[in-house]
Motif scaffolding. Structure first.
Motif, PDB file in Angstrom:
ATOM      1  N   ILE A  46      -0.047   6.410  -8.158  1.00  0.00           N
ATOM      2  CA  ILE A  46      -1.324   6.942  -7.679  1.00  0.00           C
ATOM      3  C   ILE A  46      -2.186   5.824  -7.089  1.00  0.00           C
ATOM      4  O   ILE A  46      -2.791   5.991  -6.022  1.00  0.00           O
ATOM      5  CB  ILE A  46      -2.066   7.676  -8.813  1.00  0.00           C
ATOM      6  N   ILE A  47      -2.217   4.688  -7.763  1.00  0.00           N
ATOM      7  CA  ILE A  47      -3.025   3.570  -7.271  1.00  0.00           C
ATOM      8  C   ILE A  47      -2.479   3.045  -5.949  1.00  0.00           C
ATOM      9  O   ILE A  47      -3.241   2.795  -5.009  1.00  0.00           O
ATOM     10  CB  ILE A  47      -3.090   2.450  -8.330  1.00  0.00           C
ATOM     11  N   THR A  48      -1.164   2.882  -5.843  1.00  0.00           N
ATOM     12  CA  THR A  48      -0.595   2.364  -4.594  1.00  0.00           C
ATOM     13  C   THR A  48      -0.760   3.365  -3.448  1.00  0.00           C
ATOM     14  O   THR A  48      -0.918   2.957  -2.298  1.00  0.00           O
ATOM     15  CB  THR A  48       0.888   1.997  -4.760  1.00  0.00           C
ATOM     16  N   MET A  49      -0.733   4.634  -3.750  1.00  0.00           N
ATOM     17  CA  MET A  49      -0.977   5.626  -2.705  1.00  0.00           C
ATOM     18  C   MET A  49      -2.442   5.625  -2.288  1.00  0.00           C
ATOM     19  O   MET A  49      -2.762   5.797  -1.107  1.00  0.00           O
ATOM     20  CB  MET A  49      -0.581   7.030  -3.178  1.00  0.00           C
ATOM     21  N   ALA A  50      -3.349   5.443  -3.244  1.00  0.00           N
ATOM     22  CA  ALA A  50      -4.772   5.407  -2.918  1.00  0.00           C
ATOM     23  C   ALA A  50      -5.135   4.176  -2.088  1.00  0.00           C
ATOM     24  O   ALA A  50      -6.012   4.230  -1.236  1.00  0.00           O
ATOM     25  CB  ALA A  50      -5.603   5.431  -4.201  1.00  0.00           C
ATOM     26  N   VAL A  51      -4.440   3.082  -2.335  1.00  0.00           N
ATOM     27  CA  VAL A  51      -4.672   1.870  -1.564  1.00  0.00           C
ATOM     28  C   VAL A  51      -4.157   2.033  -0.140  1.00  0.00           C
ATOM     29  O   VAL A  51      -4.651   1.416   0.789  1.00  0.00           O
ATOM     30  CB  VAL A  51      -4.014   0.656  -2.269  1.00  0.00           C
ATOM     31  N   GLY A  52      -3.157   2.869   0.036  1.00  0.00           N
ATOM     32  CA  GLY A  52      -2.634   3.138   1.367  1.00  0.00           C
ATOM     33  C   GLY A  52      -1.377   2.369   1.715  1.00  0.00           C
ATOM     34  O   GLY A  52      -1.108   2.121   2.891  1.00  0.00           O
ATOM     35  N   LEU A  53      -0.602   2.011   0.715  1.00  0.00           N
ATOM     36  CA  LEU A  53       0.620   1.257   0.978  1.00  0.00           C
ATOM     37  C   LEU A  53       1.754   2.108   1.538  1.00  0.00           C
ATOM     38  O   LEU A  53       2.796   1.576   1.891  1.00  0.00           O
ATOM     39  CB  LEU A  53       1.090   0.558  -0.304  1.00  0.00           C
ATOM     40  N   ALA A  58       6.430  -1.031   6.843  1.00  0.00           N
ATOM     41  CA  ALA A  58       6.783  -2.298   6.213  1.00  0.00           C
ATOM     42  C   ALA A  58       6.457  -2.319   4.723  1.00  0.00           C
ATOM     43  O   ALA A  58       7.077  -3.048   3.955  1.00  0.00           O
ATOM     44  CB  ALA A  58       6.076  -3.452   6.902  1.00  0.00           C
ATOM     45  N   THR A  59       5.487  -1.516   4.297  1.00  0.00           N
ATOM     46  CA  THR A  59       5.090  -1.494   2.881  1.00  0.00           C
ATOM     47  C   THR A  59       5.367  -0.154   2.207  1.00  0.00           C
ATOM     48  O   THR A  59       4.920   0.062   1.087  1.00  0.00           O
ATOM     49  CB  THR A  59       3.594  -1.813   2.746  1.00  0.00           C
ATOM     50  N   ALA A  60       6.101   0.717   2.838  1.00  0.00           N
ATOM     51  CA  ALA A  60       6.348   2.040   2.271  1.00  0.00           C
ATOM     52  C   ALA A  60       7.231   1.996   1.022  1.00  0.00           C
ATOM     53  O   ALA A  60       7.217   2.925   0.217  1.00  0.00           O
ATOM     54  CB  ALA A  60       6.987   2.954   3.316  1.00  0.00           C
TER      55      ALA A  60
END
Length: 101
Positions: A46-53, A58-60
């Motif tokens: 959830i945190i990594t999705m909220a940050v937009g990674l 390249a960061t998916a």
């Protein structure tokens, strides 16, 4: 949504493995490390999705890998800490009971 299910199942499997290889597994239930793994991995997801990674190709991969790694680490840490702590408490309680007689 499929990513969330795959991450949760992977983390749960790592939690089950952490419980299975712990030598003090009889002091706690099998769901404890699996639950800790799933909760921590989904929180990281959830945190990594909220940050937009997930928007950049390249960061998916970061939300996938980081979530599973954190879930596995949480499972091993939970099993190790709770197993040793509860085993120590059981030994102390048994020694106290034996000392009464």
């Amino acid at each position: 949504m499929v990513a969330l299910v795959i991450i949760a199942l992977s983390a749960g499997a790592l939690g089950a493995i952490a419980w299975a290889v712990d030598k003090y597994r009889d002091t706690f239930g099998a769901v404890l490390p699996a639950g800790a793994a799933v909760a921590s991995s989904l929180l990281v997801w959830i945190i990594t999705m909220a940050v937009g990674l997930n928007h950049d190709p390249a960061t998916a991969w970061i939300p996938w890998i980081l979530s599973i790694v954190v879930g596995g680490a949480a499972a091993w840490a939970t099993a190790g800490f709770v197993g040793r702590t509860r085993h120590h408490q059981l030994v102390e309680r048994t020694n106290a009971i034996l000392a009464m007689h």
